[in-house]
Structure formats: C-alpha cells, structure tokens
Scaffold this active site. Structure first.
Site, PDB file in Angstrom:
ATOM      1  N   PHE A 254      12.710  62.737  16.340  1.00 58.16           N
ATOM      2  CA  PHE A 254      12.769  64.073  15.757  1.00 58.16           C
ATOM      3  C   PHE A 254      12.673  63.985  14.225  1.00 58.16           C
ATOM      4  O   PHE A 254      13.376  63.202  13.595  1.00 58.16           O
ATOM      5  CB  PHE A 254      14.084  64.765  16.153  1.00 58.16           C
ATOM      6  CG  PHE A 254      14.241  66.126  15.535  1.00 58.16           C
ATOM      7  CD1 PHE A 254      13.364  67.162  15.858  1.00 58.16           C
ATOM      8  CD2 PHE A 254      15.233  66.361  14.601  1.00 58.16           C
ATOM      9  CE1 PHE A 254      13.484  68.409  15.266  1.00 58.16           C
ATOM     10  CE2 PHE A 254      15.369  67.620  14.008  1.00 58.16           C
ATOM     11  CZ  PHE A 254      14.493  68.645  14.342  1.00 58.16           C
ATOM     12  N   GLN A 255      11.797  64.790  13.659  1.00 61.66           N
ATOM     13  CA  GLN A 255      11.544  64.817  12.210  1.00 61.66           C
ATOM     14  C   GLN A 255      11.163  63.446  11.652  1.00 61.66           C
ATOM     15  O   GLN A 255      11.548  63.075  10.544  1.00 61.66           O
ATOM     16  CB  GLN A 255      12.727  65.417  11.446  1.00 61.66           C
ATOM     17  CG  GLN A 255      12.900  66.909  11.757  1.00 61.66           C
ATOM     18  CD  GLN A 255      13.779  67.648  10.777  1.00 61.66           C
ATOM     19  OE1 GLN A 255      14.716  67.085  10.207  1.00 61.66           O
ATOM     20  NE2 GLN A 255      13.490  68.928  10.567  1.00 61.66           N
TER      21      GLN A 255
ATOM     22  N   LYS B  16      18.051  56.877   7.394  1.00 63.05           N
ATOM     23  CA  LYS B  16      19.387  57.495   7.337  1.00 63.05           C
ATOM     24  C   LYS B  16      20.507  56.451   7.330  1.00 63.05           C
ATOM     25  O   LYS B  16      21.471  56.567   6.583  1.00 63.05           O
ATOM     26  CB  LYS B  16      19.556  58.438   8.536  1.00 63.05           C
ATOM     27  CG  LYS B  16      20.772  59.321   8.426  1.00 63.05           C
ATOM     28  CD  LYS B  16      20.782  60.414   9.500  1.00 63.05           C
ATOM     29  CE  LYS B  16      21.992  61.327   9.319  1.00 63.05           C
ATOM     30  NZ  LYS B  16      22.022  62.401  10.323  1.00 63.05           N
TER      31      LYS B  16
END
Lengths: 164, 564
Positions: free
Chosen positions: B114-115, B164
């Site tokens: 996702f993204q 992240k």
C-alpha cells in the site's frame, strides 16, 4: 564511428540503471555493455560501446561524468588498446560433421565446451571480425543459439585507466 | 567515549539543524509518520501545504531567493509521485533542494505494498542524485552528501527515500559536512590560459555582447557581471532565468533574447562579433534555428557544468568554472574599453523597436502589458515576482523591471504551469522584508489554486495578480498563428469567479476591467496586509510579441502578425 568507453563506477545500488538510463533518455545508442569488478573493492568497470560522431561521444562522456557514482570515463578507442569479446555458439552437429566443425573451431582457436548427440557448444573469444567470421562458417551447419558478453578492453602497454 | 545512539528521524532533524535549515515544506502521510512525530517537538518550522507539488515549488522559490537548499518532506507512493513535477522543474532550472520521502518498510519493498512507489527509480532522470536508505547507519553520511551535492557545483535537487522502519532504527550520528565523494569534484577556478584567451578576445572585439543566464544568479555573480559590463562597455542580454542578474533599467541592458525576446537583443546576438556567454545553456527558445545563430560571433562560454559547453552551440573559448570567480578574473585583466559605435547601433535599434504595448484592435480593453507595467511601476520597488507559465510569464519578463538578482522566480526550463503561486509562498518565507507579487494566469492559477488555504491560514502578505484572458493564452496564440485559429480546447470557459473563490478562502480580492480600475486595484492592494488577489480581466486575444517562430532564425521577428 564506434567508440569503446571504460567507465569506472562506485558499486552502489542503481549505478547500472543510472548509466543505462542516461543513454536512453539522451538518445545515445549503446551497442553493448559489459560490467565487472575491478581490483579495487567497491568499484566496477563498465565497458560501453557507442556509435556516434566525435561531438556526440564528447557529450556522452561529459554526461556520464556528471553522474555522482561515476568516477572516471575514458575513451579507449582514442588510444591503442586490446578489445575482446566472448561468444558461446550452439551449433547442430551430427556424428558425420563433428570433425569438420572441430577443424573450424581450431582454426579460430576456439574450444568445444559441450557435446550432445546432435549439438555442440563452442566458446570463442576475440574481436568483432573474428566473431562474425566464425559465425559465418558455422551457419552452414545450423546455428541454434548464440550468446555474447559484449566487448571488454584494456589500453596496450603499461598505461592503466586510473581511478582518479 | 562513543555518543548515544539516536533514531533515524532524529538524525534527519539534527542534520537539518547543522545545515541551518529554518523551514521545511511538506505534507504528512503514513510512511513518514515517525518523522512527523519527531517534528512535533522540534523547533524547526514546517509549512503545511495543500498538495505535495506546492511543497516542492515553494521550496524551490525559497531556494531561488536565499540560495540555500529548499527542504521538502512527503510520504511514500502518491505523496512522492506528486513531487515529481516540482523536482523536474528544479532540476531543469538548477535549483538546490533536498527532498525526504517516506517509503514502505524494508520488508515490504518490492511487494506492491500500500502506497509503495519506486521513487528513486522514478526520479533518477530528474534529480542530481538520489538515495534509498537501507540502514540508519548510512544516514549521517547520506544526509551530508545530499546537502553538499545539492548546493555545490551546478545546483540541483537530491532526493532521499527512507523506509518507515529506518526512521525508527537507531544508530550513531557523526555528522561531517566536509564530504569527499570520489565521483563528484566540481571545478571552480577557470583555466588560466583560457581566461587569458578570453581577455584578448574581449579587447579585440568591436561588437561584443554579454549573454548571461541563471548561472549568474546561482553563483552570486551580479556584481562581477556589472563590473565587466561597465568597465569594458559591453551591453548585457539576459535569458529568462538570468533576469535580475543585471539591473533591468540600466542603459546597457538589452532585455531577453529568443522567441519572445526584444528585437534589440536578438539583433545584437546576430550582429555581434563576440558573445560572452555566462551561466547559460543555449536553450532552443533562445537560439532559434541553430544554423543561423550568432554566425558572426566568436563565443566564450563560461559555465560550471562542462557538459553544457558545446552541447548545442560550438564554442571558441570554453571556460569551466564558477561564473563569479571567472568573471572576477576577467575584470582584473581588462582595461576600460570603447565600444561607442556598437552602442550607438544598439540604441538605434532600441528606439526603432521598443517593446510592443499591445495591439490596439480592441480599443477600450485592458491590456495585459499595461497591467504588468503598472505592477512594476507601483509595486516593483523591493519586490520579488513569481510568475506562472504562459503569456503572462512572457509579458512579465518583458515589462516588469527586475533590478536585483533572486527577485524574479519563474519556471524556465520545464515551463511548469502551477509553479508561480507556491513559489511566491516560498519567497514570502525566504524574504520577510520584501514585497511578494505572484503574476499568474487564469489557466496556471487553477493548477495550484488550493494553496489559497495556505496563504490565508498563514496570513501571508502577497499580491496575486491573475492575468485573466479566459484562455490558455499561449497555446491559443500558437493556434492563432500556426493552426488557423482552430482553438482546440484552449478556452477556459467554466472557470470560477476568482474574486469569490479568494473570498471563500478568506482572502481579499478585487476585479479590474479597465486601466483605471487596474491602477486603483494595485494601489489599494499595496496598502493591505495578508493575501490579496486581483482578477485582471484582460483582452482575451492579445498575443505576445515580438515573436520568433520555432526553428526560425532569431533575426526573423514577428510583431503584431507582421515580419519586421
């Protein structure tokens, strides 16, 4: 005219993409490219064959040099140098014509590296003319597949392509 | 004693502090959450925009005004891809910038998570360099390299993509601004022999001209340029990117060359026997047809980027180096020159071919050229102008008198509609003491109109001058001239009432439809605080002249539909 460039690059992720991408987006044509490690850990050497005028090659070299991962660019075609390529050829070979093929291979100082009931794999190194010549002679038997490494090159004599 | 380990996010914020970054332009999202969380307690300012593209353009405007790298934060995937236009824009115009994008966690990379978007892959062609950080231990080195690369040599954007989990990974932070990169050693000093050759050529020249560009501004070379021009009495032509590097009201200034340049500048380049090209790249919009460009001239080309020399135009005397240092060397070696006959010829052209003020065919209508001249006359003092792209941009370049470097912000290379308004926001933060005027068009403004929220919320003082001709004017002009007036999809019919839109966001706004109203609106706007929009309803079919048709010789000039 064909030019052979030696490009020393830091062996960082994406370095090859940066170089090949540069060629496509600036409309330079890579004839072939060979990459391998150098004596210095972390530095790879690309040998790139490019077709183009002097002006175009100058621009190619300057643009390559702008890439942060590129340490050195030199035009080996501008000086005496040795250039070699390795080719593997899979050719149809029955019992009856194996010795004919063997003879051609020997003339070209190649090697038979694999034999099966109806094929042979031949290894040959040399310059472009030699590659073309042996291909032409083996065509008569039926070439099944060819793979080439692309050219690699070194300056003649004791001069070397330094990293600085 | 070894220092304490810190998190990746903290390393980034510490590096920004060491690089004297005082403002970040950004927009948060999932993958940069750890970084934004640390930002919550950090003293550094962050400007929240309404679209990532505006963050890059604002950082770009900030960088053009201050000379310092603009800093951008965005998230992974769409956040990162929304930056691409702005990055390409900064790359084309050599603007220093360091961009931080969040990336999906390392274990998700390559899984179409996702993204997730491969932003380093996507931006290789439009960044000076970029990095994907796989380990926080690499971060201090990468951060220092990124700022160094962005702000030295030929300036440009550098992107750092950070997964992240790397934001939260701990490591030692040893930050050293003295970086040494084997493959990156810009050359600043001009070659002594070439500089001597240039001096000789300048002394010998009867019809010399200086052609300067954005490189002069990035290098802070205005003073050196002024000394060279005034010592040797050499007239100055500036590209769109170079405007402001030499005072626009100086008698030695001939304007901009090329497609919409002044007749004098184009004639001077064509007739010159020597062109001193500094910090320019001979763009096609400047040279016109290459075969007939400056055929009578020897060309000295001074540039920090060796790849620009000889790229489009053959050069007689190449000098690779920092244009300020090289110009200073030239000035030291030059004696006062006399170019009287040449300057006389030039002033004849100037009086014969003044900048056209607009066709008279619609009689009473408000002319865009008049609006720009009034903005310049009434508000030009101590002002920074940011333009968008199109007809209004060319009129701004032609009619706004730019006196100082770093005060005319425009998208030169990429020609990005939507650049001007966010760039004005960057300028606002970069130069609190200056007036900021955004000159935009009804087409361009709608490409980043959402930033009205940003300027209203932050109560930024700025004038937004919408040159509203209800068309994508420049495209319409080409359809008019080259496509038999077949106005295919260039009408902006359906645009909103910009005054009411601005008011809805909370800004002050006026409309002007006549000369008197235009002057009054500008005068009033200059007295007001906060963002003020003026909707100038100008003649819809006014064209930009002079004009050189594409791939025509730059001496082959059209004014008002007529070849001169």
């Amino acid at each position: 005219m064909k030019h052979v460039l030696a490009v020393l690059v830091e062996n960082k992720p994406g370095a090859l993409t940066r170089v090949s991408g540069l060629f496509s987006r600036r409309g330079f044509n890579i004839e072939n490219i060979a990459v391998g490690e150098t004596l210095t850990p972390g530095i790879s050497r690309m040998t790139i064959t490019v077709e183009g005028s002097e002006t175009l090659i100058e621009q190619v070299m300057k643009q390559l040099h702008k890439l942060i991962n590129v340490i050195k660019v030199s035009n080996l075609s501008a000086e005496p140098s040795v250039m070699r390529e390795l080719m593997l050829i899979k050719v149809r070979a029955e019992v009856g014509n194996r010795s004919d093929i063997q003879q051609i291979v020997e003339t070209f100082r190649g090697k038979v590296v694999d034999v099966s009931p109806n094929s042979m794999v031949i290894e040959v190194t040399g310059n472009e003319e030699k590659m073309e010549a042996i291909k032409l002679l083996l065509e008569h038997f039926g070439i099944m597949e060819v793979v080439r490494t692309g050219k690699v090159a070194l300056l003649r004599g004791s001069k070397i392509t330094r990293e600085t | 004693m070894r220092k304490k380990k810190i998190k990746g996010s903290n390393m980034i914020l510490s590096a920004l502090q060491k690089e004297n970054v005082d403002i970040i332009f950004g927009f948060p999202g999932g993958a940069v959450l750890p970084l934004y969380d640390k930002l919550y307690d950090d003293p550094v300012k962050h400007l929240l925009v309404r679209h990532e593209q505006a963050a890059v353009h604002a950082a770009d405007g900030y960088a053009r005004v201050t000379g310092k790298p603009g800093v951008v934060f965005a998230t992974s995937g769409p956040g990162a891809t929304n930056l691409v236009t702005g990055i390409a824009n900064a790359y084309m115009d050599s603007v220093p910038m360091v961009l931080f994008t969040g990336q999906v966690a390392k274990s998700f990379i390559g899984t179409d998570a996702f993204q997730e978007a491969d932003i380093t892959g996507i931006t290789i062609p439009v960044t000076k360099h970029n990095y994907l950080v796989k380990d926080a231990a690499e971060l201090p080195g990468i951060l220092a390299e990124a700022f160094y690369i962005a702000s030295t040599g030929r300036r440009g954007p550098v992107l750092i993509d950070i997964p992240k989990d790397v934001f939260d990974q701990e490591g030692y932070f040893d930050y050293n601004r003295e970086v040494d990169i084997r493959g990156y050693k810009p050359n600043y000093e001009g070659h002594v022999g070439q500089v001597s050759r240039a001096v000789k050529a300048i002394r010998k020249a009867k019809k010399p001209v200086i052609f300067g560009g954005g490189g002069l501004i990035r290098a802070g070379a205005s003073e050196a340029l002024r000394e060279l021009a005034e010592t040797a009495k050499i007239p100055v032509i500036l590209s769109l990117m170079g405007l402001g590097a030499y005072p626009g009201d100086s008698p030695l200034f001939l304007g901009m060359p090329g497609m919409h340049g002044s007749v004098t500048a184009n004639y001077a380049l064509t007739e010159a026997d020597l062109i001193i090209a500094t910090g320019v790249r001979f763009d096609d919009r400047v040279t016109g047809k290459l075969e007939s460009f400056a055929n009578n001239a020897s060309i000295i080309h001074i540039d920090i980027d060796p790849a620009e020399i000889g790229k489009n135009v053959a050069i007689d005397i190449p000098i690779v180096g920092d244009v300020r240092l090289v110009l200073e060397e030239l000035v030291k070696k030059l004696r006062p020159g006399s170019t009287d006959a040449w300057l006389k010829q030039i002033s004849t052209w100037q009086s014969q071919f003044p900048m056209p003020l607009g066709s008279g065919k619609n009689g009473q209508s408000l002319k865009p050229q008049f609006v720009i001249r009034e903005l310049s006359r009434l508000g030009g003092e101590n002002a920074i102008v940011a333009t968008d792209v199109g007809q209004h941009q060319m009129w701004a370049a032609q009619h706004f008198v730019v006196r100082e470097p770093q005060t005319f912000l425009t998208s030169g290379g990429l020609g990005t509609m939507g650049y001007g308004f966010p760039a004005a926001i960057g300028a606002r933060l970069a130069a609190p003491d200056k007036r900021v005027i955004c000159i935009t068009g009804d087409g361009s403004f709608q490409m980043n109109i959402q930033e009205l929220a940003t300027v209203v919320h932050n109560d930024f003082d700025m004038i937004i001058a919408v040159i509203n001709n209800r068309y994508l004017g420049m495209v319409r002009q080409w359809q008019d001239i080259f496509y038999e007036k077949r106005y295919s999809y260039t009408s902006m019919e359906g645009s909103p009432d910009f005054v009411r839109v601005a008011e809805a966001y909370g800004a002050k706004a006026f409309r002007a439809t006549t000369n008197e109203e235009a002057t009054a609106a500008i005068e009033k706007a200059l007295t007001l605080k906060g963002p003020v929009l003026i909707d100038f309803m100008v003649d819809p079919e006014e064209n930009v002249y002079p004009m050189v048709a594409p791939n025509h010789s730059i001496s082959d000039i059209i004014i008002g539909g007529e070849r001169i």
